[in-house]
Write a protein that holds these residues in place. Sequence first.
Motif, PDB file in Angstrom:
ATOM      1  N   ILE A   5     -35.315 -71.462  83.397  1.00  0.00           N
ATOM      2  CA  ILE A   5     -34.651 -72.261  82.432  1.00  0.00           C
ATOM      3  C   ILE A   5     -35.173 -72.352  80.998  1.00  0.00           C
ATOM      4  O   ILE A   5     -34.469 -72.088  80.084  1.00  0.00           O
ATOM      5  CB  ILE A   5     -34.442 -73.720  83.052  1.00  0.00           C
ATOM      6  CG1 ILE A   5     -33.570 -73.879  84.563  1.00  0.00           C
ATOM      7  CG2 ILE A   5     -33.537 -74.488  81.974  1.00  0.00           C
ATOM      8  CD1 ILE A   5     -33.451 -75.155  84.853  1.00  0.00           C
ATOM      9  N   VAL A   6     -36.475 -72.809  80.757  1.00  0.00           N
ATOM     10  CA  VAL A   6     -37.067 -73.020  79.678  1.00  0.00           C
ATOM     11  C   VAL A   6     -37.052 -71.743  78.998  1.00  0.00           C
ATOM     12  O   VAL A   6     -36.806 -71.670  77.708  1.00  0.00           O
ATOM     13  CB  VAL A   6     -38.329 -73.508  80.005  1.00  0.00           C
ATOM     14  CG1 VAL A   6     -39.074 -73.481  78.522  1.00  0.00           C
ATOM     15  CG2 VAL A   6     -38.235 -74.936  80.524  1.00  0.00           C
ATOM     16  N   PHE A  74     -34.826 -76.630  61.487  1.00  0.00           N
ATOM     17  CA  PHE A  74     -33.851 -77.750  62.348  1.00  0.00           C
ATOM     18  C   PHE A  74     -32.939 -77.144  63.301  1.00  0.00           C
ATOM     19  O   PHE A  74     -32.381 -77.577  64.254  1.00  0.00           O
ATOM     20  CB  PHE A  74     -33.514 -78.897  61.457  1.00  0.00           C
ATOM     21  CG  PHE A  74     -34.521 -79.874  61.328  1.00  0.00           C
ATOM     22  CD1 PHE A  74     -34.556 -80.978  62.442  1.00  0.00           C
ATOM     23  CD2 PHE A  74     -35.391 -80.029  60.435  1.00  0.00           C
ATOM     24  CE1 PHE A  74     -35.703 -81.874  62.352  1.00  0.00           C
ATOM     25  CE2 PHE A  74     -36.358 -81.028  60.455  1.00  0.00           C
ATOM     26  CZ  PHE A  74     -36.414 -81.976  61.252  1.00  0.00           C
ATOM     27  N   THR A  75     -31.948 -76.032  62.436  1.00  0.00           N
ATOM     28  CA  THR A  75     -31.015 -75.249  63.102  1.00  0.00           C
ATOM     29  C   THR A  75     -31.446 -74.799  64.440  1.00  0.00           C
ATOM     30  O   THR A  75     -30.761 -74.866  65.516  1.00  0.00           O
ATOM     31  CB  THR A  75     -30.294 -74.281  62.295  1.00  0.00           C
ATOM     32  OG1 THR A  75     -30.128 -74.883  61.030  1.00  0.00           O
ATOM     33  CG2 THR A  75     -29.294 -73.775  63.171  1.00  0.00           C
ATOM     34  N   LEU A  77     -34.254 -75.937  66.114  1.00  0.00           N
ATOM     35  CA  LEU A  77     -34.425 -76.724  67.130  1.00  0.00           C
ATOM     36  C   LEU A  77     -33.151 -77.231  68.031  1.00  0.00           C
ATOM     37  O   LEU A  77     -33.151 -77.630  69.276  1.00  0.00           O
ATOM     38  CB  LEU A  77     -35.072 -78.145  66.461  1.00  0.00           C
ATOM     39  CG  LEU A  77     -36.406 -78.118  66.519  1.00  0.00           C
ATOM     40  CD1 LEU A  77     -36.823 -79.253  65.494  1.00  0.00           C
ATOM     41  CD2 LEU A  77     -37.148 -78.431  67.595  1.00  0.00           C
ATOM     42  N   ILE A  78     -32.182 -77.396  67.042  1.00  0.00           N
ATOM     43  CA  ILE A  78     -30.797 -77.930  67.629  1.00  0.00           C
ATOM     44  C   ILE A  78     -30.226 -76.949  68.744  1.00  0.00           C
ATOM     45  O   ILE A  78     -29.903 -77.424  69.631  1.00  0.00           O
ATOM     46  CB  ILE A  78     -29.854 -78.429  66.555  1.00  0.00           C
ATOM     47  CG1 ILE A  78     -30.366 -79.864  65.882  1.00  0.00           C
ATOM     48  CG2 ILE A  78     -28.416 -78.575  67.175  1.00  0.00           C
ATOM     49  CD1 ILE A  78     -29.492 -79.945  64.717  1.00  0.00           C
ATOM     50  N   TYR A  79     -30.301 -75.514  68.374  1.00  0.00           N
ATOM     51  CA  TYR A  79     -29.796 -74.774  69.322  1.00  0.00           C
ATOM     52  C   TYR A  79     -30.356 -74.547  70.452  1.00  0.00           C
ATOM     53  O   TYR A  79     -30.381 -74.013  71.444  1.00  0.00           O
ATOM     54  CB  TYR A  79     -29.260 -73.448  68.630  1.00  0.00           C
ATOM     55  CG  TYR A  79     -27.897 -73.759  68.041  1.00  0.00           C
ATOM     56  CD1 TYR A  79     -26.671 -73.757  68.647  1.00  0.00           C
ATOM     57  CD2 TYR A  79     -27.884 -73.815  66.564  1.00  0.00           C
ATOM     58  CE1 TYR A  79     -25.672 -73.948  68.121  1.00  0.00           C
ATOM     59  CE2 TYR A  79     -26.833 -74.203  65.811  1.00  0.00           C
ATOM     60  CZ  TYR A  79     -25.397 -74.220  66.711  1.00  0.00           C
ATOM     61  OH  TYR A  79     -24.492 -74.399  66.097  1.00  0.00           O
ATOM     62  N   GLY A  81     -32.247 -76.971  71.898  1.00  0.00           N
ATOM     63  CA  GLY A  81     -31.715 -78.309  72.658  1.00  0.00           C
ATOM     64  C   GLY A  81     -30.681 -77.814  73.460  1.00  0.00           C
ATOM     65  O   GLY A  81     -30.438 -78.143  74.530  1.00  0.00           O
ATOM     66  N   TYR A  82     -29.266 -77.613  72.725  1.00  0.00           N
ATOM     67  CA  TYR A  82     -28.273 -76.949  73.437  1.00  0.00           C
ATOM     68  C   TYR A  82     -28.145 -75.810  74.470  1.00  0.00           C
ATOM     69  O   TYR A  82     -27.721 -76.127  75.133  1.00  0.00           O
ATOM     70  CB  TYR A  82     -27.347 -76.577  72.143  1.00  0.00           C
ATOM     71  CG  TYR A  82     -26.617 -77.764  71.368  1.00  0.00           C
ATOM     72  CD1 TYR A  82     -26.141 -78.745  72.124  1.00  0.00           C
ATOM     73  CD2 TYR A  82     -26.255 -77.368  69.998  1.00  0.00           C
ATOM     74  CE1 TYR A  82     -25.614 -79.875  71.226  1.00  0.00           C
ATOM     75  CE2 TYR A  82     -25.737 -78.314  69.376  1.00  0.00           C
ATOM     76  CZ  TYR A  82     -25.080 -79.477  70.023  1.00  0.00           C
ATOM     77  OH  TYR A  82     -24.641 -80.567  69.383  1.00  0.00           O
ATOM     78  N   LEU A  84     -31.147 -75.566  76.263  1.00  0.00           N
ATOM     79  CA  LEU A  84     -31.695 -76.073  77.363  1.00  0.00           C
ATOM     80  C   LEU A  84     -30.771 -76.876  78.330  1.00  0.00           C
ATOM     81  O   LEU A  84     -30.485 -76.510  79.455  1.00  0.00           O
ATOM     82  CB  LEU A  84     -32.748 -77.166  76.894  1.00  0.00           C
ATOM     83  CG  LEU A  84     -33.925 -76.670  76.780  1.00  0.00           C
ATOM     84  CD1 LEU A  84     -34.945 -77.622  75.956  1.00  0.00           C
ATOM     85  CD2 LEU A  84     -34.892 -76.035  77.996  1.00  0.00           C
ATOM     86  N   ILE A  85     -29.521 -77.323  77.705  1.00  0.00           N
ATOM     87  CA  ILE A  85     -28.584 -78.057  78.443  1.00  0.00           C
ATOM     88  C   ILE A  85     -27.637 -76.921  78.994  1.00  0.00           C
ATOM     89  O   ILE A  85     -27.244 -77.071  80.080  1.00  0.00           O
ATOM     90  CB  ILE A  85     -27.680 -79.013  77.467  1.00  0.00           C
ATOM     91  CG1 ILE A  85     -28.566 -80.096  76.772  1.00  0.00           C
ATOM     92  CG2 ILE A  85     -26.513 -79.704  77.850  1.00  0.00           C
ATOM     93  CD1 ILE A  85     -28.210 -81.051  75.553  1.00  0.00           C
ATOM     94  N   ALA A  88     -29.537 -75.272  81.809  1.00  0.00           N
ATOM     95  CA  ALA A  88     -29.640 -76.051  82.947  1.00  0.00           C
ATOM     96  C   ALA A  88     -28.123 -76.173  83.671  1.00  0.00           C
ATOM     97  O   ALA A  88     -28.294 -76.207  85.113  1.00  0.00           O
ATOM     98  CB  ALA A  88     -30.028 -77.539  82.614  1.00  0.00           C
ATOM     99  N   ALA A  91     -27.687 -73.094  85.557  1.00  0.00           N
ATOM    100  CA  ALA A  91     -28.311 -72.938  87.034  1.00  0.00           C
ATOM    101  C   ALA A  91     -27.601 -73.681  87.971  1.00  0.00           C
ATOM    102  O   ALA A  91     -27.559 -73.237  89.211  1.00  0.00           O
ATOM    103  CB  ALA A  91     -29.792 -73.439  86.608  1.00  0.00           C
ATOM    104  N   HIS A 117     -18.668 -79.292  69.425  1.00  0.00           N
ATOM    105  CA  HIS A 117     -18.354 -79.222  68.022  1.00  0.00           C
ATOM    106  C   HIS A 117     -16.671 -79.604  67.847  1.00  0.00           C
ATOM    107  O   HIS A 117     -16.373 -80.283  67.046  1.00  0.00           O
ATOM    108  CB  HIS A 117     -18.445 -77.688  67.688  1.00  0.00           C
ATOM    109  CG  HIS A 117     -19.130 -77.584  66.380  1.00  0.00           C
ATOM    110  ND1 HIS A 117     -20.049 -76.773  65.669  1.00  0.00           N
ATOM    111  CD2 HIS A 117     -18.399 -78.089  65.220  1.00  0.00           C
ATOM    112  CE1 HIS A 117     -20.234 -76.827  64.579  1.00  0.00           C
ATOM    113  NE2 HIS A 117     -19.288 -77.706  64.049  1.00  0.00           N
ATOM    114  N   PHE A 144     -21.172 -89.227  70.679  1.00  0.00           N
ATOM    115  CA  PHE A 144     -21.908 -88.732  72.011  1.00  0.00           C
ATOM    116  C   PHE A 144     -20.830 -89.254  73.030  1.00  0.00           C
ATOM    117  O   PHE A 144     -20.866 -88.411  74.171  1.00  0.00           O
ATOM    118  CB  PHE A 144     -22.931 -89.946  72.118  1.00  0.00           C
ATOM    119  CG  PHE A 144     -24.378 -89.014  71.758  1.00  0.00           C
ATOM    120  CD1 PHE A 144     -24.934 -87.963  72.373  1.00  0.00           C
ATOM    121  CD2 PHE A 144     -24.943 -89.409  70.341  1.00  0.00           C
ATOM    122  CE1 PHE A 144     -25.999 -87.255  71.705  1.00  0.00           C
ATOM    123  CE2 PHE A 144     -26.030 -88.897  69.890  1.00  0.00           C
ATOM    124  CZ  PHE A 144     -26.663 -87.919  70.507  1.00  0.00           C
TER     125      PHE A 144
END
Lengths: 235, 56
Positions: A5-6, A74-75, A77-79, A81-82, A84-85, A88, A91, A117, A144
């Motif tokens: 996953i990671v 930061f872009t 980082l955000i993508y 994070g997205y 990972l979700i 997951a 999976a 978005h 959220f």
Amino acid sequence: MYTRIVTSALFAGAATGLIASLLQLSFVQPVLLHAELYESGELVHFGAQASGAVSAHQDVGGIDPLRDGLSIVFTMLIYAGYGLIMVAAMALAEQRGARINARNGMIWGICGFVVAHLAPGFTLAPEVPGVAAADVHARQAWWFATVAAAAVGVWLIAFGRSWLAWGIAALLLVAPHVVGAPQPDAFTGPVPTEIGALFAARAFGVGLVAWLLLGLMAGHFWQREGQAQGATQPA
Amino acid sequence: MNTQSTALAGSKSGLLPIIVCALIGLGVVFVAGHVQAGALHDAAHDVRHATGFPCH
């Protein structure tokens, strides 16, 4: 499973974030900088002067290494994070018999765009700097809640097998917009609507491309990592 | 030995890695995109606007 996953998520997220940030810097940032000239009061539009009109062509400045570098980081980082979700969720879907690859990953990407978005942006439009807006915490809570509702809704449409599931999905997708997002009490935005509209359009456009890429690459890396680890793909 | 086989079984098909990874992802999106602390907000300002997050 963790590694798979990671690894898939970080590769897909970092690559997507890099491309998305370059698209943002090319197409969104000039509009944002233009808006900031009005936000800061350097430019004033509409009737403040008798002569009125302000030129639509302004020098908005060029590349700012620190500011733009931070935007790239930061872009990514955000993508990530997205990513990972999304991986997951892929999976989970695969455990339940779905097939994941680059091609249907594009569908995942489009659904991700709708969830994260388009759904919140449909009522809480991408904000150009300087717009009037309600309290930021209230907007974030609505954001959220809307993304969570849309995520469950889209999942139910994709994997639900009954009219009840699809009905609930439709409700979840529509409800946040019937309830409505926190809105400002008065319109005080100093930025011309032309800039605001272009900003929202560009933000959505870059977002769609980014999510499409994220889904495509997440599907690709997920499948490849699975083969590398000898995991069997359900037929 | 016991722990190892449990960990292996868990990592093959369990829900735990899926939940943990999704939560980490959510945490990253929250910190990079939504936390209002001054320095973080300034550093991520342009991205937050361009990604359609509520910014300030």
